[in-house]
Write a protein that holds these residues in place. Structure first.
Motif, PDB file in Angstrom:
ATOM      1  N   LYS A   1       0.847  -1.183   0.000  1.00 11.27           N
ATOM      2  CA  LYS A   1       0.000   0.000   0.000  1.00 11.27           C
ATOM      3  C   LYS A   1       0.888   1.241   0.000  1.00 11.27           C
ATOM      4  O   LYS A   1       2.107   1.136   0.148  1.00 11.27           O
ATOM      5  N   SER A   2       0.291   2.395  -0.118  1.00 12.70           N
ATOM      6  CA  SER A   2       1.092   3.603   0.030  1.00 12.70           C
ATOM      7  C   SER A   2       0.289   4.674   0.747  1.00 12.70           C
ATOM      8  O   SER A   2      -0.939   4.661   0.754  1.00 12.70           O
ATOM      9  N   ALA A   3       1.015   5.579   1.391  1.00  8.49           N
ATOM     10  CA  ALA A   3       0.344   6.630   2.154  1.00  8.49           C
ATOM     11  C   ALA A   3       1.194   7.886   2.177  1.00  8.49           C
ATOM     12  O   ALA A   3       2.418   7.828   2.118  1.00  8.49           O
ATOM     13  N   ASP A   4       0.524   8.999   2.273  1.00  9.11           N
ATOM     14  CA  ASP A   4       1.171  10.288   2.434  1.00  9.11           C
ATOM     15  C   ASP A   4       1.785  10.327   3.843  1.00  9.11           C
ATOM     16  O   ASP A   4       1.087  10.067   4.824  1.00  9.11           O
ATOM     17  N   ALA A   5       3.069  10.647   3.912  1.00 13.59           N
ATOM     18  CA  ALA A   5       3.758  10.615   5.212  1.00 13.59           C
ATOM     19  C   ALA A   5       3.250  11.682   6.178  1.00 13.59           C
ATOM     20  O   ALA A   5       3.579  11.686   7.345  1.00 13.59           O
ATOM     21  N   LYS A   6       2.440  12.595   5.665  1.00 10.93           N
ATOM     22  CA  LYS A   6       1.927  13.647   6.536  1.00 10.93           C
ATOM     23  C   LYS A   6       0.527  13.319   7.049  1.00 10.93           C
ATOM     24  O   LYS A   6      -0.107  14.123   7.710  1.00 10.93           O
ATOM     25  N   LYS A   7       0.007  12.131   6.685  1.00 11.51           N
ATOM     26  CA  LYS A   7      -1.349  11.778   7.098  1.00 11.51           C
ATOM     27  C   LYS A   7      -1.333  10.565   8.020  1.00 11.51           C
ATOM     28  O   LYS A   7      -1.123   9.429   7.588  1.00 11.51           O
ATOM     29  N   LEU A   8      -1.593  10.839   9.271  1.00 15.93           N
ATOM     30  CA  LEU A   8      -1.419   9.849  10.334  1.00 15.93           C
ATOM     31  C   LEU A   8      -2.257   8.581  10.165  1.00 15.93           C
ATOM     32  O   LEU A   8      -1.753   7.469  10.277  1.00 15.93           O
ATOM     33  N   ILE A   9      -3.538   8.755   9.918  1.00 17.98           N
ATOM     34  CA  ILE A   9      -4.425   7.584   9.938  1.00 17.98           C
ATOM     35  C   ILE A   9      -4.082   6.613   8.808  1.00 17.98           C
ATOM     36  O   ILE A   9      -3.958   5.410   9.019  1.00 17.98           O
ATOM     37  N   LYS A  10      -3.865   7.148   7.620  1.00 22.09           N
ATOM     38  CA  LYS A  10      -3.489   6.300   6.481  1.00 22.09           C
ATOM     39  C   LYS A  10      -2.152   5.614   6.741  1.00 22.09           C
ATOM     40  O   LYS A  10      -1.961   4.455   6.412  1.00 22.09           O
ATOM     41  N   LEU A  11      -1.256   6.369   7.343  1.00 20.83           N
ATOM     42  CA  LEU A  11       0.077   5.847   7.630  1.00 20.83           C
ATOM     43  C   LEU A  11      -0.011   4.650   8.577  1.00 20.83           C
ATOM     44  O   LEU A  11       0.604   3.609   8.355  1.00 20.83           O
ATOM     45  N   MET A  12      -0.818   4.795   9.613  1.00 19.75           N
ATOM     46  CA  MET A  12      -1.022   3.674  10.536  1.00 19.75           C
ATOM     47  C   MET A  12      -1.725   2.527   9.818  1.00 19.75           C
ATOM     48  O   MET A  12      -1.478   1.358  10.085  1.00 19.75           O
ATOM     49  N   GLY A  13      -2.574   2.903   8.881  1.00 21.31           N
ATOM     50  CA  GLY A  13      -3.343   1.912   8.138  1.00 21.31           C
ATOM     51  C   GLY A  13      -2.502   1.038   7.208  1.00 21.31           C
ATOM     52  O   GLY A  13      -2.969   0.013   6.726  1.00 21.31           O
ATOM     53  N   LEU A  14      -1.258   1.446   6.963  1.00 22.38           N
ATOM     54  CA  LEU A  14      -0.383   0.623   6.117  1.00 22.38           C
ATOM     55  C   LEU A  14      -0.091  -0.709   6.802  1.00 22.38           C
ATOM     56  O   LEU A  14       0.169  -1.704   6.148  1.00 22.38           O
ATOM     57  N   GLY A  15      -0.106  -0.704   8.134  1.00 24.41           N
ATOM     58  CA  GLY A  15       0.172  -1.938   8.880  1.00 24.41           C
ATOM     59  C   GLY A  15       1.590  -2.431   8.674  1.00 24.41           C
ATOM     60  O   GLY A  15       1.839  -3.622   8.543  1.00 24.41           O
ATOM     61  N   ILE A  16       2.544  -1.497   8.656  1.00 23.94           N
ATOM     62  CA  ILE A  16       3.952  -1.878   8.455  1.00 23.94           C
ATOM     63  C   ILE A  16       4.497  -2.522   9.722  1.00 23.94           C
ATOM     64  O   ILE A  16       4.396  -1.962  10.800  1.00 23.94           O
ATOM     65  N   LYS A  17       5.079  -3.708   9.560  1.00 22.54           N
ATOM     66  CA  LYS A  17       5.608  -4.430  10.710  1.00 22.54           C
ATOM     67  C   LYS A  17       7.105  -4.634  10.606  1.00 22.54           C
ATOM     68  O   LYS A  17       7.708  -4.379   9.572  1.00 22.54           O
ATOM     69  N   GLN A  18       7.662  -5.140  11.686  1.00 17.62           N
ATOM     70  CA  GLN A  18       9.102  -5.402  11.743  1.00 17.62           C
ATOM     71  C   GLN A  18       9.527  -6.302  10.586  1.00 17.62           C
ATOM     72  O   GLN A  18       8.832  -7.250  10.248  1.00 17.62           O
ATOM     73  N   GLY A  19      10.675  -5.966   9.994  1.00 24.08           N
ATOM     74  CA  GLY A  19      11.219  -6.798   8.929  1.00 24.08           C
ATOM     75  C   GLY A  19      10.725  -6.399   7.543  1.00 24.08           C
ATOM     76  O   GLY A  19      11.261  -6.842   6.534  1.00 24.08           O
ATOM     77  N   MET A  20       9.671  -5.572   7.472  1.00 18.19           N
ATOM     78  CA  MET A  20       9.167  -5.158   6.163  1.00 18.19           C
ATOM     79  C   MET A  20      10.029  -4.027   5.607  1.00 18.19           C
ATOM     80  O   MET A  20      10.532  -3.201   6.348  1.00 18.19           O
ATOM     81  N   GLU A  21      10.160  -4.029   4.284  1.00 16.15           N
ATOM     82  CA  GLU A  21      10.915  -2.946   3.670  1.00 16.15           C
ATOM     83  C   GLU A  21       9.958  -1.882   3.154  1.00 16.15           C
ATOM     84  O   GLU A  21       8.945  -2.211   2.529  1.00 16.15           O
ATOM     85  N   ILE A  22      10.270  -0.638   3.444  1.00 13.86           N
ATOM     86  CA  ILE A  22       9.456   0.451   2.910  1.00 13.86           C
ATOM     87  C   ILE A  22      10.320   1.265   1.948  1.00 13.86           C
ATOM     88  O   ILE A  22      11.546   1.228   2.012  1.00 13.86           O
ATOM     89  N   THR A  23       9.657   1.981   1.054  1.00 18.67           N
ATOM     90  CA  THR A  23      10.389   2.991   0.306  1.00 18.67           C
ATOM     91  C   THR A  23       9.738   4.328   0.616  1.00 18.67           C
ATOM     92  O   THR A  23       8.532   4.406   0.827  1.00 18.67           O
ATOM     93  N   CYS A  24      10.568   5.352   0.670  1.00 19.55           N
ATOM     94  CA  CYS A  24      10.055   6.687   0.950  1.00 19.55           C
ATOM     95  C   CYS A  24      10.438   7.574  -0.228  1.00 19.55           C
ATOM     96  O   CYS A  24      11.611   7.701  -0.560  1.00 19.55           O
ATOM     97  N   GLN A  25       9.424   8.115  -0.883  1.00 19.21           N
ATOM     98  CA  GLN A  25       9.678   9.011  -2.020  1.00 19.21           C
ATOM     99  C   GLN A  25       9.411  10.447  -1.601  1.00 19.21           C
ATOM    100  O   GLN A  25       8.389  10.736  -0.993  1.00 19.21           O
TER     101      GLN A  25
END
Lengths: 537, 85
Positions: free
Chosen positions: B40-64
């Motif tokens: 999934k992807s989310a705007d880093a300035k939007k808290l609820i969507k960001l939490m909604g990504l459900g990113i857990k330990q060991g997962m790789e994220i990319t930040c653009q």
């Protein structure tokens, strides 16, 4: 008397009157408004007020409970500044509908998103969305916040409690929490733990206001909530509660003290843990180290093998938390009875005697090597020891050591920093105990797993309740095997500990000391109890 | 546009607390920031969507990161991840 069971959050007992916490459930009515802009302004003002309330709650919680728990109100405030949330409300307002209804719709939309996530922690966040939305709705509707209206400390029972409801309550007026729903990850549970209050969540009880004013007992040991118990039972619970309080006070005094008998014999008391966060509990209980870190949690409840990186991070996290203290990590102990689909294990007639633990690791070295790589990489970050479960022969140990050396060489050439790691084995089969003289020459330590040792020695399935009377954990055969193991360990100059349930059995503490056992590894909640038993000798 | 990858160290992942801190950090910059992870992807300035990504330990994220201050923002965000996640 009524008896309910739930998930206990804290082992303790509370007795007192029940206060049924009724939410001022404001019934939102959908109405059309004539002035859209005025309604938007009304919503914006309510959000402002809510944010001020949250800032005040943050300050209050900060001083009362601490930053960790206050943070949630800062998060709530930020949720109310979230464009997505505000847009969702404003979208409904644009249709010419009232603000209360618009907020409720946004609440349901976002709460659903969290509730549908496959992560327990995130699921619990649905209640945060409800919390902020209900706050705004209350402000819009002019409904006052509700507190506890009781003059004496009470057992607070409720359908569920939001973080702000929990923290807003006057701690001096609460003996315990009991909720119909909720999880052990909920803020109610976390706060109850931090306030040291017994709490039962997820009782599923069909009860409500009729509980008000009745005498209740929350038994966090049994996970039970008793309503209006008979006098005899009540007296017993009062006695048990007084005992618990007295024990607790006596045990608290033992923190920071050594595990030494009056005649100067000492023993290490470590804690058993099953996941990374448990290390905090072990430290809080003043354990001298981790005597058994079960690595299964990394493998259970998922659809594919944990990666080396994932494992490395978990081991490293525990090692860092424990600092200089020893952390003994047990390699994978999974078998046909602990189902993990992606291992593709065949059904077995007799899983306890089957394909499990080190047998799988030696048969499928690719699984074993991934874990060993993670373990040795993590060794650089603390005081690590590794032990291997279910050993029955010297040949197995030699094979394990071959693989270990191969892994270490690989990591060395890849340039990973590593520290020296003690290698030990679990003594949990009669075979291993009987040849412990030979095994002792191969390893750095023994850890006696009494649960399996009992099952294999007495030929008793511990899950079978019919056999309970035969399952005598103090059976002389078991004690003889333990004694033999310790003697053989010392003969070769290595140490021996016990990490099964028997280690916490204070009736045997004296016996173990007499045998010369070097370490006992028990649940975090038993560390001080065993320390007391040692110091009382 | 700047981009970096990061594997989550924190045992609980991007849960409420670090998500809150992340949003605050992101808000310091003008650039638009997007976090991609867990499909999934989310705007880093939007808290609820960001939490909604459900990113857990060991997962790789990319930040653009895209915008006038993308250089400084990229460095600051990477440091933020290293320190908090």
């Amino acid at each position: 008397m009524e008896r309910y069971t739930g998930k206990s959050v804290l082992k303790g007992i509370a007795i007192g009157r029940i206060y049924w916490y009724r939410k001022q459930q404001y019934q939102v009515v959908r109405t059309e408004v004539s002035d859209k802009e005025a309604e938007k302004k009304r919503f914006a003002d309510a959000v402002e007020t809510a944010k001020q309330q949250l800032a005040a709650l943050y300050e209050e919680t900060l001083t009362r409970v601490g930053e960790d728990h206050a943070m949630i109100f800062d998060i709530h405030k930020m949720m109310l500044e979230d464009d997505d949330y505000l847009d969702a409300v404003n979208e409904v307002l644009e249709e010419g509908l009232n603000a209360e209804y618009a907020v409720e719709r946004a609440q349901n939309q976002f709460a659903e998103m969290f509730a549908s996530m496959d992560d327990e922690y995130m699921k619990a966040r649905a209640s945060d969305i409800k919390d902020i939305s209900q706050r705004v709705i209350r402000i819009l509707a002019g409904v006052p916040e509700d507190g506890i209206l009781a003059d004496e400390p009470v057992i607070v029972a409720a359908d569920d409690l939001t973080p702000s409801e929990t923290v807003k309550m006057d701690k001096n007026k609460i003996l315990a929490f009991v909720t119909v729903r909720g999880s052990s990850n909920s803020h109610t549970a976390i706060l109850a733990r931090s306030m040291n209050l017994p709490a039962l969540v997820n009782t599923g009880m069909e009860a409500g206001e009729e509980l008000n004013g009745k005498i209740g007992v929350v038994d966090g040991f049994q996970g039970e909530f008793l309503v209006e118990p008979e006098q005899e039972l009540l007296d017993e619970m009062i006695h048990r509660k007084n005992q618990w309080v007295a024990d607790l006070e006596a045990l608290e005094q033992l923190k920071g003290k050594d595990n030494v008998t009056s005649d100067g014999r000492r023993i290490d008391i470590f804690a058993n843990i099953g996941k990374v966060d448990d290390a905090d509990g072990a430290l809080a209980a003043d354990a001298g180290g981790i005597g058994l870190f079960r690595s299964e949690f990394l493998y259970l409840g998922r659809e594919n093998f944990p990666t080396e990186e994932e494992q490395f991070l978990s081991y490293k996290a525990v090692l860092e938390k424990m600092g200089d203290k020893k952390v003994i990590i047990r390699t994978l102990d999974i078998g046909a009875d602990k189902k993990v689909d992606y291992f593709a294990l065949e059904e077995e007639e007799n899983p306890a005697l089957g394909y499990r633990a080190i047998r799988i690791c030696l048969d499928r070295p690719e699984i074993f090597i991934t874990q060993l790589r993670a373990l040795f990489r993590a060794s650089a970050y603390g005081n690590e020891a590794i032990m291997f479960p279910m050993v029955v022969s010297v040949a197995e140990v030699r094979r394990i050591k071959e693989i270990v050396n191969q892994v270490k060489e690989e990591l060395l050439t890849e340039g990973y920093p590593m520290k020296d790691v003690e290698l030990g084995i679990m003594i949990e089969t009669p075979a291993a105990a009987l040849i412990s003289d030979e095994l002792a020459r191969e390893v750095d330590f023994f850890s006696i797993g009494t649960n399996d040792l009992t099952q294999y020695t007495l030929a008793v399935d511990r899950q079978n309740q019919k056999l309970e009377s035969i399952c005598d954990t103090h059976h002389p055969a078991i004690l003889k095997l333990i004694e033999l193991t310790v003697k053989n360990a010392h003969k070769e100059g290595i140490w021996a500990g016990i990490c099964g349930e028997l280690a916490a059995d204070t009736e045997l503490t004296e016996t173990f000391l007499a045998m010369g056992v070097d370490e006992l590894s028990v649940s975090a909640s038993s560390v001080l109890k065993v320390r007391k038993a040692v110091r009382d000798l | 546009m700047k981009e970096f990858r990061y594997t989550i160290n924190d045992p609980v992942g991007i849960h409420a607390r670090p998500a809150g801190l992340l949003v605050k950090k992101a808000a310091e910059f003008q650039s638009k920031m997007t976090i991609n992870g867990n499909g999934k992807s989310a705007d880093a300035k939007k808290l609820i969507k960001l939490m909604g990504l459900g990113i857990k330990q060991g997962m790789e994220i990319t930040c653009q990161i895209e915008g006038e201050d993308e250089e400084t923002a990229c460095e600051a965000m990477l440091n933020f991840f290293k320190e908090n996640l």
